[in-house]
Design a protein around this motif. Structure first.
Motif, PDB file in Angstrom:
ATOM      1  N   ASP A  90       0.910   2.541   9.657  1.00 50.37           N
ATOM      2  CA  ASP A  90       1.896   3.591   9.648  1.00 50.37           C
ATOM      3  C   ASP A  90       3.096   2.874   9.121  1.00 50.37           C
ATOM      4  O   ASP A  90       3.619   1.867   9.643  1.00 50.37           O
ATOM      5  CB  ASP A  90       2.161   3.901  11.288  1.00 50.37           C
ATOM      6  CG  ASP A  90       1.015   4.886  11.563  1.00 50.37           C
ATOM      7  OD1 ASP A  90       1.171   5.987  11.508  1.00 50.37           O
ATOM      8  OD2 ASP A  90      -0.117   4.217  11.968  1.00 50.37           O
TER       9      ASP A  90
ATOM     10  N   VAL B 220       0.836   4.268  -2.555  1.00 47.45           N
ATOM     11  CA  VAL B 220       0.420   5.747  -2.096  1.00 47.45           C
ATOM     12  C   VAL B 220       1.498   6.558  -2.456  1.00 47.45           C
ATOM     13  O   VAL B 220       1.463   7.673  -2.872  1.00 47.45           O
ATOM     14  CB  VAL B 220       0.381   5.934  -0.878  1.00 47.45           C
ATOM     15  CG1 VAL B 220       0.265   7.494  -0.067  1.00 47.45           C
ATOM     16  CG2 VAL B 220      -1.164   5.145  -0.334  1.00 47.45           C
TER      17      VAL B 220
ATOM     18  N   THR C 200       0.896  -1.123   0.084  1.00 44.56           N
ATOM     19  CA  THR C 200       0.003  -0.016  -0.100  1.00 44.56           C
ATOM     20  C   THR C 200       0.870   1.243   0.053  1.00 44.56           C
ATOM     21  O   THR C 200       0.690   2.257  -0.704  1.00 44.56           O
ATOM     22  CB  THR C 200      -0.951   0.179   1.358  1.00 44.56           C
ATOM     23  OG1 THR C 200      -1.910  -1.032   1.009  1.00 44.56           O
ATOM     24  CG2 THR C 200      -1.596   1.353   1.389  1.00 44.56           C
ATOM     25  N   LYS C 201       1.987   1.295   0.574  1.00 44.05           N
ATOM     26  CA  LYS C 201       2.875   2.430   0.742  1.00 44.05           C
ATOM     27  C   LYS C 201       3.463   2.854  -0.487  1.00 44.05           C
ATOM     28  O   LYS C 201       3.577   3.816  -1.052  1.00 44.05           O
ATOM     29  CB  LYS C 201       4.041   2.226   1.793  1.00 44.05           C
ATOM     30  CG  LYS C 201       4.919   3.318   1.920  1.00 44.05           C
ATOM     31  CD  LYS C 201       6.347   2.917   2.586  1.00 44.05           C
ATOM     32  CE  LYS C 201       7.276   4.006   2.777  1.00 44.05           C
ATOM     33  NZ  LYS C 201       7.996   4.121   1.234  1.00 44.05           N
TER      34      LYS C 201
ATOM     35  N   ASN D 266      -8.482  -0.224   2.959  1.00 39.03           N
ATOM     36  CA  ASN D 266      -7.360  -0.098   2.158  1.00 39.03           C
ATOM     37  C   ASN D 266      -6.395  -1.345   2.061  1.00 39.03           C
ATOM     38  O   ASN D 266      -5.501  -1.421   1.260  1.00 39.03           O
ATOM     39  CB  ASN D 266      -6.463   0.798   2.776  1.00 39.03           C
ATOM     40  CG  ASN D 266      -7.193   2.302   2.437  1.00 39.03           C
ATOM     41  OD1 ASN D 266      -7.528   2.489   1.432  1.00 39.03           O
ATOM     42  ND2 ASN D 266      -7.513   2.973   3.734  1.00 39.03           N
TER      43      ASN D 266
ATOM     44  N   HIS E 148      -5.519   2.535  11.823  1.00 39.07           N
ATOM     45  CA  HIS E 148      -4.774   3.136  10.688  1.00 39.07           C
ATOM     46  C   HIS E 148      -3.296   2.188  10.542  1.00 39.07           C
ATOM     47  O   HIS E 148      -3.220   1.296  11.704  1.00 39.07           O
ATOM     48  CB  HIS E 148      -4.273   4.421  11.101  1.00 39.07           C
ATOM     49  CG  HIS E 148      -3.853   4.450  12.600  1.00 39.07           C
ATOM     50  ND1 HIS E 148      -2.472   4.403  12.925  1.00 39.07           N
ATOM     51  CD2 HIS E 148      -4.442   4.802  13.719  1.00 39.07           C
ATOM     52  CE1 HIS E 148      -2.217   4.712  14.302  1.00 39.07           C
ATOM     53  NE2 HIS E 148      -3.512   4.857  14.818  1.00 39.07           N
TER      54      HIS E 148
ATOM     55  N   LEU F 246       4.024   7.107   5.939  1.00 41.90           N
ATOM     56  CA  LEU F 246       2.547   6.816   5.708  1.00 41.90           C
ATOM     57  C   LEU F 246       1.717   6.661   6.965  1.00 41.90           C
ATOM     58  O   LEU F 246       2.123   5.855   7.787  1.00 41.90           O
ATOM     59  CB  LEU F 246       2.492   5.301   4.787  1.00 41.90           C
ATOM     60  CG  LEU F 246       1.103   4.758   4.470  1.00 41.90           C
ATOM     61  CD1 LEU F 246       0.234   5.869   3.550  1.00 41.90           C
ATOM     62  CD2 LEU F 246       1.055   3.507   4.201  1.00 41.90           C
ATOM     63  N   HIS F 247       0.638   7.455   6.868  1.00 40.71           N
ATOM     64  CA  HIS F 247      -0.067   7.284   7.990  1.00 40.71           C
ATOM     65  C   HIS F 247      -1.642   7.363   7.288  1.00 40.71           C
ATOM     66  O   HIS F 247      -2.228   8.255   6.883  1.00 40.71           O
ATOM     67  CB  HIS F 247      -0.087   8.448   9.112  1.00 40.71           C
ATOM     68  CG  HIS F 247      -1.056   8.524   9.991  1.00 40.71           C
ATOM     69  ND1 HIS F 247      -1.318   7.660  11.090  1.00 40.71           N
ATOM     70  CD2 HIS F 247      -2.453   9.064  10.505  1.00 40.71           C
ATOM     71  CE1 HIS F 247      -2.233   7.712  11.985  1.00 40.71           C
ATOM     72  NE2 HIS F 247      -3.200   8.691  11.655  1.00 40.71           N
ATOM     73  N   GLN F 248      -2.266   5.921   7.176  1.00 39.52           N
ATOM     74  CA  GLN F 248      -3.422   5.517   6.509  1.00 39.52           C
ATOM     75  C   GLN F 248      -4.511   5.118   7.368  1.00 39.52           C
ATOM     76  O   GLN F 248      -4.350   4.292   8.188  1.00 39.52           O
ATOM     77  CB  GLN F 248      -3.125   4.894   5.325  1.00 39.52           C
ATOM     78  CG  GLN F 248      -4.277   4.520   4.319  1.00 39.52           C
ATOM     79  CD  GLN F 248      -3.869   3.713   3.204  1.00 39.52           C
ATOM     80  OE1 GLN F 248      -3.474   2.313   3.847  1.00 39.52           O
ATOM     81  NE2 GLN F 248      -3.930   3.920   2.011  1.00 39.52           N
TER      82      GLN F 248
END
Length: 293
Positions: A104, A51, A47-48, A71, A102, A63-65
């Motif tokens: 991270d 993004v 995912t990172k 996701n 989340h 990344l803070h999603q």
């Protein structure tokens, strides 16, 4: 996906409950296997990269999603992992869902940062609008560690033990003013697969990562179903992955009952999946009020 759906559940121990009530957190070693760490870590790093291609990473490539499972569907097994989830239902009972989650990722920082004040309690407006002292617990969070933070300086989760019973800390007049850490602050060290369970009222902060080891973690906050969720989960029942989630996982993602407020208030335990699973396993301990139907 549920890697552990057939495992027998056990409640937290009386000693763990006493430590949690005293300190506001627990560190539980080796909750995840190496394979489980790899599954979760791979999903988050994938995912990172996505993004990153979209130009959405933060400072220093961090990344803070929010909305972890939305996701990253591969993380659904973390919602009710028996070695971790027992702390949720043992403390909060069966009428719960994940209201905030989340993932991270924090790579190495190469330049020394100013000592900014990042200390906070979870819950947002709850800490402005609930008037008691101390404020009620309301939620409990699970923090899964997917990287080696066994030494300080690696972006460690930093806490003030016992501060969950304190409504206020003496901090800076504004966030833009450098300010020293509160006295007694503790950087928690952990290995990949370790878990931190903490009361949302615990004062905590993320420290900076000056190591070459990228910090990776997944965080799930659980509260009562009559508290509105923050995660974007409304469309999950329409996704192909939804059918692969267990009934308990679907409850934690907002999918239990008929969608009415009465059901969310816990008026229908027999059609609430977590209640049914705890009943099936003989875990509805009548000495714990939150477990009584």
């Amino acid at each position: 996906m549920s890697l552990l759906a057939e495992q027998t559940w056990t409640p937290m121990t009386a000693e763990e409950r006493a430590r949690f009530d005293r300190d506001g957190f627990l560190v539980i070693p080796a909750v995840l296997t190496e394979d489980e760490v790899a599954i979760a870590r791979t999903a988050i790093l994938r995912t990172k990269e996505k993004v990153a291609r979209e130009g959405g990473l933060g400072a220093n490539g961090a990344l803070h999603q929010l909305s972890a499972v939305t996701n990253n569907p591969e993380l659904a097994f973390l919602l009710d992992h028996p070695k971790a989830f027992k702390y949720i239902w043992s403390i909060l009972g069966w009428n719960v869902h994940v209201y905030h989650s989340h993932v991270d990722v924090h790579p190495q920082i190469h330049e020394q940062q100013k000592e900014w004040w990042h200390w906070h309690q979870d819950g947002g407006r709850q800490n402005r609008e609930l008037e008691t002292d101390p404020r009620p617990r309301m939620s409990v969070k699970l923090a899964y560690w997917l990287s080696d933070v066994s030494e300080t300086g690696r972006g460690n989760f930093t806490v003030l033990p016992g501060s969950h019973l304190t409504n206020w800390l003496p901090g800076p007049p504004s966030r833009g003013v450098p300010w020293p850490q509160p006295e007694g602050a503790l950087q928690i060290t952990a290995n990949p697969g370790d878990l931190v369970v903490f009361d949302r009222r615990l004062w905590h902060a993320r420290s900076d990562n000056y190591s070459p080891i990228t910090r990776v973690g997944a965080f799930f906050g659980y509260t009562y179903r009559w508290v509105a969720g923050r995660d974007e989960v409304a469309d999950l029942p329409n996704t192909p992955e939804w059918a692969s989630f267990t009934p308990v996982q679907q409850q934690l993602l907002g999918g239990a009952g008929d969608g009415s407020g009465d059901h969310a208030w816990g008026h229908y335990p027999e059609t609430t999946p977590l209640y049914g699973e705890l009943k099936r396993q003989g875990l509805l301990d009548s000495s714990i009020p939150a477990l009584i139907p």
